[in-house]
Write a protein that holds these residues in place. Structure first.
Motif, PDB file in Angstrom:
ATOM      1  N   TRP A  32       0.862  -1.191   0.000  1.00 22.57           N
ATOM      2  CA  TRP A  32       0.000   0.000   0.000  1.00 22.57           C
ATOM      3  C   TRP A  32       0.894   1.236   0.000  1.00 22.57           C
ATOM      4  O   TRP A  32       1.988   1.217   0.575  1.00 22.57           O
ATOM      5  N   ARG A  67      -1.397   6.697 -10.746  1.00 23.87           N
ATOM      6  CA  ARG A  67      -1.267   5.730 -11.836  1.00 23.87           C
ATOM      7  C   ARG A  67       0.074   5.000 -11.778  1.00 23.87           C
ATOM      8  O   ARG A  67       0.148   3.796 -12.061  1.00 23.87           O
ATOM      9  N   LYS A  70      -0.196   2.365  -9.046  1.00 23.00           N
ATOM     10  CA  LYS A  70      -0.994   1.224  -9.471  1.00 23.00           C
ATOM     11  C   LYS A  70      -0.242   0.373 -10.487  1.00 23.00           C
ATOM     12  O   LYS A  70      -0.363  -0.860 -10.481  1.00 23.00           O
ATOM     13  N   ARG A  75      -1.818  -0.750  -3.814  1.00 24.51           N
ATOM     14  CA  ARG A  75      -3.100  -0.148  -3.503  1.00 24.51           C
ATOM     15  C   ARG A  75      -2.826   1.241  -2.931  1.00 24.51           C
ATOM     16  O   ARG A  75      -1.805   1.460  -2.280  1.00 24.51           O
ATOM     17  N   CYS A 129      -8.717   4.941  -6.304  1.00 25.17           N
ATOM     18  CA  CYS A 129      -8.010   4.765  -5.035  1.00 25.17           C
ATOM     19  C   CYS A 129      -8.851   3.908  -4.086  1.00 25.17           C
ATOM     20  O   CYS A 129     -10.064   4.095  -3.974  1.00 25.17           O
ATOM     21  N   GLU A 130      -8.191   3.004  -3.392  1.00 26.04           N
ATOM     22  CA  GLU A 130      -8.903   2.094  -2.500  1.00 26.04           C
ATOM     23  C   GLU A 130      -9.246   2.711  -1.151  1.00 26.04           C
ATOM     24  O   GLU A 130     -10.111   2.203  -0.436  1.00 26.04           O
TER      25      GLU A 130
END
Length: 306
Positions: A32, A67, A70, A75, A129-130
């Motif tokens: 993350w 981006r 990712k 995450r 975005c998580e």
């Protein structure tokens, strides 16, 4: 890991920033990243937050960093933060408890802050975005529960992912509106030797609100005196990677013993990374090239495997 702070315009859309993020993933095994950036208000009682102007990074820089993260398999938590241009810590932003004609008010400030946060939440939604963080260490503002609830409701209108708030250290049990977010977040800058006691203080909060918990920030400078007060980046001392490692060993032992702590977003990894050859003389938070680097890689790898 937190990457990119403070988000200075022109520093994110560069080859060196992309290499910094790649090295972060390669050397620490993080899965993350918190992409954190700041907008500024003039002083602690200003009511206007200038998030579209320099020095704040542009929307294109924010989107580009998301981006890139990712593409590296990370995450992403997007974390917009307000800073005070004169150097006052954001925890001291504050106004009268009741409105007085001619004086700045909480209502005026939250109107500007909501515009800033909703704008960021739109980016977070569009870029997938998580996790989205609605604020960071706003100690004097924490008591404005109804306004935080209204802000979070606005965010949810445009962002469908998980929402968190990053309270300051020692404030976990003073927030009354944790039920409004999906994840309880805190700044874990606790002194060496105090982690067990602090986590046991936090546990009842997590149980009461029945929410996942993570440290949205946590870390220690690689400086000889820093383990005793890891939130003070100006504490005297000489560069000492072993001191940083001792702090991490203590913190992670306490955290790993408590499965209800769901993660740690370490502080921090800069967009402009120093050369590995300078690691021994660098006394900041970043673990790159220091004894803590391999320790963190091992810890995160084991955490992911479990």
């Amino acid at each position: 890991m937190t990457w990119g702070w403070t988000g200075i315009r022109g520093t994110w859309d560069t080859d060196s920033a992309r290499e910094s993020m790649r090295l972060m993933v390669e050397t620490t095994a993080v899965n993350w990243v918190t992409i954190a950036y700041a907008a500024e208000q003039e002083h602690a009682y200003s009511t206007a937050i200038s998030f579209r102007e320099a020095p704040t990074v542009t929307d294109d820089e924010i989107r580009g960093a998301i981006r890139e993260a990712k593409a590296l398999g990370l995450r992403v938590c997007l974390k917009p933060v307000v800073n005070v241009a004169d150097g006052t810590w954001r925890a001291h932003i504050g106004f009268f408890d009741w409105d007085v004609p001619g004086e700045p008010t909480w209502g005026e400030w939250f109107e500007s802050y909501t515009e800033f946060i909703v704008h960021a939440a739109t980016i977070a939604a569009e870029e997938g975005c998580e996790l989205f963080c609605v604020g960071c260490e706003m100690v004097r503002a924490d008591a404005q529960a109804d306004r935080w609830r209204a802000l979070i409701a606005r965010v949810r209108e445009i962002y469908a992912g998980l929402v968190t708030y990053n309270c300051d250290k020692y404030q976990e049990d003073h927030i009354t509106w944790w039920d409004a977010v999906d994840v309880i977040g805190s700044s874990g800058y606790y002194p060496l030797g105090s982690w067990d006691a602090q986590l046991e203080r936090i546990r009842p909060v997590v149980e009461k609100f029945d929410r996942p918990f993570l440290f949205m920030e946590s870390g220690c400078p690689s400086r000889s005196d820093s383990p005793s007060l890891p939130n003070d980046w100006s504490l005297p001392g000489h560069p000492d990677g072993d001191a940083q490692l001792r702090w991490y060993d203590d913190a992670f032992a306490a955290i790993r013993a408590r499965p209800w702590v769901r993660g740690v977003m370490l502080w921090d990894w800069p967009a402009r990374l120093y050369p590995a050859s300078d690691a021994a003389t660098n006394d900041d938070y970043c673990p790159y090239g220091k004894p803590a680097q391999e320790f963190l890689r091992e810890q995160y790898s084991a955490w992911r495997a479990s």
